[in-house]
Write an enzyme that holds these catalytic residues in place. Structure first.
Site, mmCIF file in Angstrom:
data_model
loop_
_atom_site.group_PDB
_atom_site.id
_atom_site.type_symbol
_atom_site.label_atom_id
_atom_site.label_comp_id
_atom_site.label_asym_id
_atom_site.label_seq_id
_atom_site.Cartn_x
_atom_site.Cartn_y
_atom_site.Cartn_z
ATOM 1 N N ASP A 11 2.522 -5.564 3.249
ATOM 2 C CA ASP A 11 2.790 -4.785 4.698
ATOM 3 C C ASP A 11 2.667 -5.725 5.971
ATOM 4 O O ASP A 11 1.935 -5.523 6.681
ATOM 5 C CB ASP A 11 1.673 -3.431 4.913
ATOM 6 C CG ASP A 11 1.863 -2.590 3.456
ATOM 7 O OD1 ASP A 11 2.854 -2.502 2.945
ATOM 8 O OD2 ASP A 11 0.715 -2.160 3.296
ATOM 9 N N GLU A 165 8.811 5.225 5.986
ATOM 10 C CA GLU A 165 7.324 4.922 6.276
ATOM 11 C C GLU A 165 7.519 3.350 7.070
ATOM 12 O O GLU A 165 8.680 3.080 7.257
ATOM 13 C CB GLU A 165 6.536 4.636 5.111
ATOM 14 C CG GLU A 165 7.225 3.655 4.153
ATOM 15 C CD GLU A 165 6.467 3.665 2.750
ATOM 16 O OE1 GLU A 165 5.649 4.673 2.514
ATOM 17 O OE2 GLU A 165 6.564 2.781 1.796
#
Ligand code: 6LW
Length: 471
Positions: A11, A165
């Site tokens: 991420d 997302e």
């Protein structure tokens, strides 16, 4: 084809200030939380600190906790927004600092931001926008964490796609771009983008979506997604994103977690086009002789720091707090595995307790070599099965414990493991060689990767040094 930040560093979020780049990653249940890296060339990165130096006061299962930060620089200050996933659901918080190496502010809670993977962007009027997976968007006051309006829905990716997302919102030229991940963080992972006239759209999807995916290809780097963009001082554009390096037979197992990769970006007709991965420089060896009072920032523990003392000069002493790595709280100090082939060693004195050297995925998946009480054991925990796979009597003296990876036993076989893990005492034949697939994310589930570390199971366990290197 190497990651630029190898090992479990998923991420990625990036920002630039002058010639300096800063990057933040997720850290889940590990402490301290949210590693921050610095680079001048986007390829070589050094960890300069961690954002969260205080343990979480909420209950955090493994692979929950710290999810998907966004780091931005605005008006002379660094801002970092992140989700803390708890048993009761997500809590979003915002930190700020003038120095990305820290210390960072206390977290400001964002009670009006539901969802995960929050992004931060400022418009021309200094309005601060938070966009979060769902996809929703709201303007906030970043100092107080209050919403300045009701959250609204925004572009939610390709209709029918799994798990939209990781939104990031950017102003580039005349457009606002909303880039997201979709397809799930497994083999279907992808990056798509849309653009519109204002931070809240309306957004028109890129006709070439997804702009990044390796799904269904032979590429050795898979699960590409969860990306962030940055413009270099020379005007060029770059993307950082997470991906994995699966190995072995079918379906392929990745054991290092999701790693951070880099690719160039060009703009064609106002849309970003992602080039081939730029290979990173393999991480060098890592060694700690425990001569310093401060721990290096890459050392991580499970949920909080155990009690660590320096009662012997230049040794580190871990004080047991859980009886084994099966427990949620264990005295563990680890370093992320960063290479496909590696070896780790530690010099242990188990005369005041039992402890050893472990490879950990979570409480339910770990292998370790443990010394104490006149014996050395190799223990495997795979799901609900726990087994002592080897045992060896030893005289009670300091010894070097080793773990190293090896080639699959039947390479090319449809069922071949990604690697093997071999445990032993230095100078003696291996005590056990274990199948590496059981310490892969495809088996364990979750979002992390292998962490290699020293631990204490009973009493006080002394360690003179730890080293880790690529084989
Ligand atoms: C993160 C989500 C994801 O919140 O995995 O790959 C989740 N992307 O964006 C945990 O890292």
């Amino acid at each position: 084809m190497n990651p630029v930040i190898p090992g479990f560093h998923p991420d990625p979020s990036i920002c630039r200030v002058g010639d300096d780049y800063y990057l933040a990653c997720s850290s889940f249940e590990y402490f301290p939380g949210i590693p921050i890296f610095h680079s001048r060339d986007l390829v070589r990165w050094t960890q300069i600190g961690n954002v969260m130096e205080q343990p979480l006061s909420v209950e955090v299962p493994s692979s929950a906790g710290v999810y998907a930060p966004t780091i931005r620089h605005h008006d002379g200050r660094f801002w970092l927004i992140v989700t803390i996933m708890t048993v009761e659901g997500p809590v979003n918080v915002l930190f700020n600092s003038t120095d990305p190496a820290g210390p960072w502010s206390d977290p400001v809670r964002l009670p009006g931001v539901p969802g995960i993977d929050p992004d931060l962007a400022w418009d021309e009027d200094d309005g601060c926008w938070v966009t979060f997976a769902g996809m929703g968007q709201v303007r906030i006051d970043p100092w107080t964490g209050e919403n300045l309006a009701e959250p609204r829905e925004v572009w939610n990716g390709t209709p029918g796609a799994l798990a939209p997302e990781a939104p990031h919102l950017y102003r580039v030229g005349d457009h606002w771009y909303l880039m997201i991940a979709e397809g799930g963080t497994e083999r279907g992972h992808a990056v798509s983008i849309a653009r519109g006239p204002a931070p809240d759209g309306p957004f028109e999807p890129c006709p070439a979506n997804p702009i990044l995916t390796h799904r269904g290809t032979h590429h050795p780097v898979q699960n590409t997604g969860h990306a962030d963009l940055v413009q270099a001082a020379d005007g060029s554009w770059w993307m950082v994103f997470l991906a994995v390096r699966p190995r072995g037979g079918t379906p392929g197992w990745h054991v290092l977690g999701r790693e951070t990769f880099l690719a160039p970006v060009s703009w064609v007709d106002g849309w970003p086009v992602v080039g081939e991965i730029v290979s990173g420089v393999p991480a060098g060896p890592f060694r700690d002789d425990f001569d310093l009072t401060e721990l290096q920032p890459s050392w991580i523990s499970v949920r909080s720091r155990p009690r660590i003392t320096k009662e012997r000069p230049d040794w580190l002493t871990l004080h047991a707090r859980g009886a084994s790595l099966d427990e949620r709280d264990v005295a563990f100090l680890g370093h992320r595995a960063q290479h496909l082939r590696w070896r780790a060693r530690t010099l242990i004195d188990p005369s005041h307790g039992r402890g050893g050297l472990a490879v950990r995925l979570d409480e339910r998946h770990h292998y370790e070599i443990e010394a104490g009480d006149g014996r050395v054991q190799v223990i495997a925990r795979i799901g609900s099965v726990r087994s002592v796979v080897a045992e060896h009597a030893v005289t009670p003296a300091p010894m070097v414990l080793t773990v190293e990876t090896g080639e699959p036993r039947v390479p090319g076989d449809a069922c071949a493991e990604p690697d093997t893990l071999s445990f032993g005492i230095e100078g003696s034949p291996a005590l056990a060689i274990l199948d590496g697939r059981y310490l892969s994310t495809e088996v364990t589930g979750g979002f992390t990767g292998r962490v290699i570390g020293m631990y204490a199971a009973t009493g006080a366990v002394h360690f003179d040094w730890f080293d880790y290197e690529e084989l």
